[in-house]
Design a protein around this motif. Structure first.
Motif, PDB file in Angstrom:
ATOM      1  N   PHE A  48       0.799  -1.222   0.000  1.00 59.55           N
ATOM      2  CA  PHE A  48       0.000   0.000   0.000  1.00 59.55           C
ATOM      3  C   PHE A  48       0.837   1.279   0.000  1.00 59.55           C
ATOM      4  O   PHE A  48       0.578   2.168  -0.812  1.00 59.55           O
ATOM      5  CB  PHE A  48      -0.938   0.011   1.213  1.00 59.55           C
ATOM      6  CG  PHE A  48      -1.828  -1.196   1.297  1.00 59.55           C
ATOM      7  CD1 PHE A  48      -2.853  -1.376   0.395  1.00 59.55           C
ATOM      8  CD2 PHE A  48      -1.632  -2.169   2.267  1.00 59.55           C
ATOM      9  CE1 PHE A  48      -3.681  -2.487   0.452  1.00 59.55           C
ATOM     10  CE2 PHE A  48      -2.448  -3.274   2.340  1.00 59.55           C
ATOM     11  CZ  PHE A  48      -3.473  -3.434   1.425  1.00 59.55           C
ATOM     12  N   VAL A  49       1.799   1.399   0.898  1.00 54.12           N
ATOM     13  CA  VAL A  49       2.478   2.679   1.071  1.00 54.12           C
ATOM     14  C   VAL A  49       3.279   3.093  -0.152  1.00 54.12           C
ATOM     15  O   VAL A  49       3.532   4.282  -0.362  1.00 54.12           O
ATOM     16  CB  VAL A  49       3.390   2.673   2.322  1.00 54.12           C
ATOM     17  CG1 VAL A  49       2.591   2.382   3.569  1.00 54.12           C
ATOM     18  CG2 VAL A  49       4.532   1.678   2.168  1.00 54.12           C
ATOM     19  N   LYS A  50       3.681   2.149  -0.979  1.00 55.79           N
ATOM     20  CA  LYS A  50       4.450   2.517  -2.172  1.00 55.79           C
ATOM     21  C   LYS A  50       3.593   3.280  -3.179  1.00 55.79           C
ATOM     22  O   LYS A  50       4.132   3.935  -4.071  1.00 55.79           O
ATOM     23  CB  LYS A  50       5.041   1.274  -2.823  1.00 55.79           C
ATOM     24  CG  LYS A  50       4.022   0.324  -3.442  1.00 55.79           C
ATOM     25  CD  LYS A  50       4.690  -0.894  -4.035  1.00 55.79           C
ATOM     26  CE  LYS A  50       3.661  -1.855  -4.640  1.00 55.79           C
ATOM     27  NZ  LYS A  50       4.312  -3.082  -5.162  1.00 55.79           N
ATOM     28  N   ASN A  51       2.277   3.191  -3.031  1.00 58.26           N
ATOM     29  CA  ASN A  51       1.370   3.823  -3.989  1.00 58.26           C
ATOM     30  C   ASN A  51       0.894   5.206  -3.573  1.00 58.26           C
ATOM     31  O   ASN A  51       0.186   5.855  -4.331  1.00 58.26           O
ATOM     32  CB  ASN A  51       0.137   2.937  -4.205  1.00 58.26           C
ATOM     33  CG  ASN A  51       0.483   1.612  -4.851  1.00 58.26           C
ATOM     34  OD1 ASN A  51       1.210   1.572  -5.830  1.00 58.26           O
ATOM     35  ND2 ASN A  51      -0.034   0.522  -4.306  1.00 58.26           N
ATOM     36  N   ILE A  52       1.233   5.655  -2.364  1.00 54.34           N
ATOM     37  CA  ILE A  52       0.689   6.930  -1.895  1.00 54.34           C
ATOM     38  C   ILE A  52       1.805   7.834  -1.401  1.00 54.34           C
ATOM     39  O   ILE A  52       2.912   7.397  -1.089  1.00 54.34           O
ATOM     40  CB  ILE A  52      -0.347   6.725  -0.771  1.00 54.34           C
ATOM     41  CG1 ILE A  52       0.329   6.143   0.481  1.00 54.34           C
ATOM     42  CG2 ILE A  52      -1.470   5.824  -1.214  1.00 54.34           C
ATOM     43  CD1 ILE A  52      -0.621   6.025   1.657  1.00 54.34           C
ATOM     44  N   SER A  53       1.480   9.129  -1.348  1.00 56.69           N
ATOM     45  CA  SER A  53       2.421  10.104  -0.808  1.00 56.69           C
ATOM     46  C   SER A  53       2.092  10.315   0.667  1.00 56.69           C
ATOM     47  O   SER A  53       1.102   9.794   1.186  1.00 56.69           O
ATOM     48  CB  SER A  53       2.316  11.432  -1.563  1.00 56.69           C
ATOM     49  OG  SER A  53       1.104  12.085  -1.242  1.00 56.69           O
ATOM     50  N   THR A  54       2.917  11.122   1.313  1.00 55.71           N
ATOM     51  CA  THR A  54       2.708  11.420   2.740  1.00 55.71           C
ATOM     52  C   THR A  54       1.999  12.761   2.926  1.00 55.71           C
ATOM     53  O   THR A  54       1.938  13.265   4.043  1.00 55.71           O
ATOM     54  CB  THR A  54       4.055  11.440   3.480  1.00 55.71           C
ATOM     55  OG1 THR A  54       4.919  12.408   2.854  1.00 55.71           O
ATOM     56  CG2 THR A  54       4.722  10.078   3.431  1.00 55.71           C
ATOM     57  N   GLU A  55       1.448  13.324   1.849  1.00 52.32           N
ATOM     58  CA  GLU A  55       0.837  14.650   1.922  1.00 52.32           C
ATOM     59  C   GLU A  55      -0.433  14.657   2.770  1.00 52.32           C
ATOM     60  O   GLU A  55      -0.842  15.697   3.275  1.00 52.32           O
ATOM     61  CB  GLU A  55       0.521  15.164   0.517  1.00 52.32           C
ATOM     62  CG  GLU A  55       1.767  15.418  -0.324  1.00 52.32           C
ATOM     63  CD  GLU A  55       1.414  15.892  -1.721  1.00 52.32           C
ATOM     64  OE1 GLU A  55       0.532  16.765  -1.850  1.00 52.32           O
ATOM     65  OE2 GLU A  55       2.010  15.391  -2.682  1.00 52.32           O
ATOM     66  N   ILE A  56      -1.086  13.511   2.873  1.00 49.26           N
ATOM     67  CA  ILE A  56      -2.266  13.405   3.752  1.00 49.26           C
ATOM     68  C   ILE A  56      -1.911  12.408   4.848  1.00 49.26           C
ATOM     69  O   ILE A  56      -2.129  11.198   4.707  1.00 49.26           O
ATOM     70  CB  ILE A  56      -3.503  12.944   2.967  1.00 49.26           C
ATOM     71  CG1 ILE A  56      -3.762  13.898   1.790  1.00 49.26           C
ATOM     72  CG2 ILE A  56      -4.728  12.903   3.867  1.00 49.26           C
ATOM     73  CD1 ILE A  56      -4.975  13.549   0.972  1.00 49.26           C
ATOM     74  N   PRO A  57      -1.339  12.882   5.959  1.00 54.75           N
ATOM     75  CA  PRO A  57      -0.807  11.977   6.993  1.00 54.75           C
ATOM     76  C   PRO A  57      -1.814  10.974   7.532  1.00 54.75           C
ATOM     77  O   PRO A  57      -1.474   9.817   7.775  1.00 54.75           O
ATOM     78  CB  PRO A  57      -0.337  12.945   8.089  1.00 54.75           C
ATOM     79  CG  PRO A  57      -0.025  14.211   7.369  1.00 54.75           C
ATOM     80  CD  PRO A  57      -1.058  14.291   6.274  1.00 54.75           C
ATOM     81  N   SER A  58      -3.060  11.394   7.733  1.00 58.17           N
ATOM     82  CA  SER A  58      -4.043  10.481   8.320  1.00 58.17           C
ATOM     83  C   SER A  58      -4.259   9.259   7.430  1.00 58.17           C
ATOM     84  O   SER A  58      -4.387   8.136   7.916  1.00 58.17           O
ATOM     85  CB  SER A  58      -5.366  11.208   8.555  1.00 58.17           C
ATOM     86  OG  SER A  58      -5.886  11.710   7.340  1.00 58.17           O
ATOM     87  N   VAL A  59      -4.278   9.467   6.115  1.00 58.42           N
ATOM     88  CA  VAL A  59      -4.451   8.347   5.192  1.00 58.42           C
ATOM     89  C   VAL A  59      -3.170   7.521   5.109  1.00 58.42           C
ATOM     90  O   VAL A  59      -3.209   6.291   5.029  1.00 58.42           O
ATOM     91  CB  VAL A  59      -4.857   8.855   3.795  1.00 58.42           C
ATOM     92  CG1 VAL A  59      -5.036   7.689   2.821  1.00 58.42           C
ATOM     93  CG2 VAL A  59      -6.144   9.665   3.879  1.00 58.42           C
ATOM     94  N   ALA A  60      -2.027   8.203   5.142  1.00 60.72           N
ATOM     95  CA  ALA A  60      -0.752   7.489   5.111  1.00 60.72           C
ATOM     96  C   ALA A  60      -0.613   6.570   6.323  1.00 60.72           C
ATOM     97  O   ALA A  60      -0.087   5.455   6.218  1.00 60.72           O
ATOM     98  CB  ALA A  60       0.407   8.495   5.080  1.00 60.72           C
ATOM     99  N   LEU A  61      -1.105   7.016   7.484  1.00 57.97           N
ATOM    100  CA  LEU A  61      -1.059   6.185   8.690  1.00 57.97           C
ATOM    101  C   LEU A  61      -1.956   4.964   8.557  1.00 57.97           C
ATOM    102  O   LEU A  61      -1.618   3.875   9.027  1.00 57.97           O
ATOM    103  CB  LEU A  61      -1.473   7.017   9.904  1.00 57.97           C
ATOM    104  CG  LEU A  61      -0.427   7.996  10.432  1.00 57.97           C
ATOM    105  CD1 LEU A  61      -1.030   8.931  11.468  1.00 57.97           C
ATOM    106  CD2 LEU A  61       0.758   7.245  11.033  1.00 57.97           C
ATOM    107  N   ILE A  62      -3.106   5.146   7.905  1.00 56.55           N
ATOM    108  CA  ILE A  62      -3.994   3.998   7.679  1.00 56.55           C
ATOM    109  C   ILE A  62      -3.296   2.968   6.809  1.00 56.55           C
ATOM    110  O   ILE A  62      -3.338   1.761   7.072  1.00 56.55           O
ATOM    111  CB  ILE A  62      -5.299   4.464   7.018  1.00 56.55           C
ATOM    112  CG1 ILE A  62      -6.086   5.363   7.973  1.00 56.55           C
ATOM    113  CG2 ILE A  62      -6.158   3.261   6.627  1.00 56.55           C
ATOM    114  CD1 ILE A  62      -7.287   6.033   7.335  1.00 56.55           C
ATOM    115  N   ALA A  63      -2.630   3.446   5.740  1.00 56.48           N
ATOM    116  CA  ALA A  63      -1.917   2.533   4.843  1.00 56.48           C
ATOM    117  C   ALA A  63      -0.787   1.824   5.583  1.00 56.48           C
ATOM    118  O   ALA A  63      -0.568   0.619   5.411  1.00 56.48           O
ATOM    119  CB  ALA A  63      -1.365   3.305   3.649  1.00 56.48           C
ATOM    120  N   LEU A  64      -0.063   2.566   6.437  1.00 56.17           N
ATOM    121  CA  LEU A  64       1.023   1.962   7.200  1.00 56.17           C
ATOM    122  C   LEU A  64       0.490   0.919   8.173  1.00 56.17           C
ATOM    123  O   LEU A  64       1.093  -0.150   8.354  1.00 56.17           O
ATOM    124  CB  LEU A  64       1.793   3.058   7.950  1.00 56.17           C
ATOM    125  CG  LEU A  64       3.087   2.635   8.660  1.00 56.17           C
ATOM    126  CD1 LEU A  64       4.084   2.043   7.668  1.00 56.17           C
ATOM    127  CD2 LEU A  64       3.704   3.828   9.388  1.00 56.17           C
TER     128      LEU A  64
END
Length: 578
Positions: free
Chosen positions: A352-368
């Motif tokens: 998952f994380v390889k497909n998204i940026s960290t610009e929206i932290p809340s979503v990035a945390l969900i992916a992590l």
């Protein structure tokens, strides 16, 4: 160019090329058109939109993300959510960024993301309705000043209070929107009063279409372009048919923002950009050839006489036709898009994380957090394989080979786990550099700790593979009993984990109870080992047996700590959608 020519007519004759028709020079502008006032109006309008977006993000940013995430499990829900959020935020680019994050994080299907993009196109028409309703019916500057005054004062004097600060930013942005509109309106009204308007009717609609595409691609805002067109039609500078051609061009031109953003981007980003271009391009071209019929429809069916409302209605109608035309084909379109841009799928072990940026932290945390589920499963599989299914060297192998034995498949599994750990830690470091809220920073720390616990726990088992093989080859029954006992402990641990996982919620007492049990069982096993050695024989060194027991329980303890750290305040968004 119509709006920027100071002479009130096209430079050159009508059979010049498109480039010559649209060419203008500030050096030759003269007469009544105050282009500085007009450009200042565009700048204030765009700045106002960005401030409104920033204020709303600060006031309810997470609410918008929750709305998009919760109501995008069906394409039609994605359309509704995309329309509502874009109508409020007035930023289709921000909505698209959130959708890309959800898509890359595996939280929504591509077809549902396409629904959101369709809805976002409809949502951008909301600005036109506001401007047509208030912008030309009231004294715009007088309307803007109270918002500017209250917004600036609120922002300056309540800057230490986040809620009031963002209220101030929102009011300031709203005031700037209408102040910019006033500048554009006045400059175009003055120009229209002093030129021969009949000359503009001589030029084909396709030139107005291209003009709308070019200007929108340059300023990257279809809302601003629509306001320009509304100002022009309000001043009587152009007719409804030419204005509608420019609006269609604006809808096509706004797709270039996403297209440019997709250059060098991930496969998902390119797929959404292509779909958005197809939506607006195909529908725009078809509607361009049916402009007269669309205008006739607005007159006969809706009985509109005000050209402003007629234009914004037609703009909404075009976007509505886009939704109706593409909605039935979202599923086959999804399949077609997934076959495109496969070479642009990011490399890496993560899902998952390889497909998204960290610009929206809340979503990035969900992916992590979702990645941690994969790390945990891989860790438990590796532990099971090491303890139960390892295959040793041949019996005639050298003593050194037996001592240093490490199965290639187990080493490969462990190395893949390490590679994934490295990738996830790099992502966590990039995420840490973002402007995280306190709860987001704490959650990131918990997940980073989880990752470390799980991988170190796996290493504890990896390091005793050769010891387990040595115990398996021993001839003394006592050694086989110790090995079977450890295997049973691992099996019991996995059973407890499955039962805990079935709870689907954090159970702190259970976490603590299992941790205490592991410590107590370890002490019991070591004590039992030394006690039984008084009466039983072993052909494996006692230090090896003690080391194996210690590392098995140490590894299980670390894995359990990782599970506990991962389960802290698990957000609802982690629920699987795919």
């Amino acid at each position: 160019m119509i709006l920027f020519s100071g002479r009130g007519k096209w430079d050159g004759c009508a059979d010049y090329s498109v480039g010559a028709d649209f060419y203008f020079s500030f050096a030759t502008m003269q007469g009544v058109f105050d282009y500085w006032e007009f450009l200042a109006g565009i700048g204030l309008f765009l700045w106002g939109m960005s401030q409104v977006e920033q204020g709303l993000k600060g006031l309810a940013g997470n609410s918008f993300k929750d709305l998009l995430h919760r109501y995008t499990n069906k394409p039609w829900k994605g359309i509704v959510a995309g329309t509502l959020v874009t109508a409020i935020l007035q930023s289709s680019s921000l909505v698209t960024l959130m959708v890309l994050a959800f898509l890359g994080g595996g939280m929504i299907h591509l077809r549902n993301a396409l629904g959101v993009v369709l809805g976002a196109n409809m949502g951008t028409t909301f600005t036109a309705w506001i401007v047509a309703t208030f912008g030309f019916k009231l004294s715009v500057a007088d309307f803007a000043f109270p918002f500017l005054a209250i917004g600036v004062m609120t922002y300056l004097f309540t800057n230490s209070r986040p809620f009031l600060k963002y209220v101030g930013i929102f009011l300031l942005g709203f005031g700037l929107l209408f102040l910019g509109l006033d500048y554009m309106k006045v400059s175009i009204d003055t120009y229209a009063a002093a030129v021969d308007l009949s000359t503009f009717g001589e030029y084909g609609r396709w030139r107005f279409l291209l003009l709308g595409i070019l200007i929108t691609a340059m300023i990257q805002s279809s809302s601003a372009m629509i306001v320009i067109v509304l100002s022009a039609i309000n001043a009587g500078l152009i007719g409804t048919d030419h204005a509608l051609a420019m609006i269609i061009g604006a809808n096509i031109g706004t797709t270039f923002t996403l297209v440019l953003g997709a250059v060098g981007g991930t496969a998902d980003k390119k797929r959404l950009a292509l779909a958005n271009f197809m939506f607006n391009g195909i529908v725009g071209v078809l509607c361009f050839f049916w402009i007269d019929e669309l205008i006739l429809l607005s007159i006969r069916v809706f009985q509109l006489t005000d050209p402003l409302f007629e234009l914004v209605l037609l703009n909404s109608l075009i976007n509505g036709l886009m939704i109706l035309g593409f909605y039935p084909f979202l599923l086959p379109l999804e399949a077609w898009l997934k076959r495109r841009f496969r070479s642009d799928i990011p490399k890496g072990k993560s899902q998952f994380v390889k497909n998204i940026s960290t610009e929206i932290p809340s979503v990035a945390l969900i992916a992590l957090r979702k990645e941690m589920d994969g790390v945990l499963q891989n860790t438990l599989k590796l532990v099971w394989k090491i303890v139960h299914k390892h295959k040793g060297p041949r019996k005639d192998a050298s003593v050194w080979r037996k001592i240093t034995f490490q199965p290639k498949d187990l080493l490969l599994d462990y190395q893949q786990l390490k590679n994934l750990e490295e990738e996830l830690f790099e992502f966590a470091l990039r995420l840490q550099a973002e402007n995280l809220r306190a709860e987001e920073a704490n959650r990131l720390s918990d997940l980073s700790q989880t990752l470390r616990f799980l991988v170190v726990g796996a290493k504890e088992f990896k390091d005793i593979v050769h010891n387990l093989k040595e115990m398996e080859d021993a001839t003394e029954p006592f050694v086989a009993e110790v090995l079977a006992d450890l295997q049973e402990e691992v099996k019991d641990f996995l059973t407890v984990f499955e039962e805990y996982q079935a709870l689907a919620e954090t159970d702190t007492p259970t976490l603590q109870a299992v941790e205490e049990k592991l410590k107590a069982t370890y002490s019991e096993k070591i004590h039992s080992l030394y006690s039984q050695l008084r009466t039983k024989k072993t052909d494996v060194p006692v230090s090896t047996l003690a080391n194996v027991i210690q590392q098995v329980f140490s590894g299980l303890g670390l894995i359990w700590k990782g599970i506990g750290s991962m389960q802290k305040e698990v957000p609802e968004e982690t629920a699987e959608v795919r």
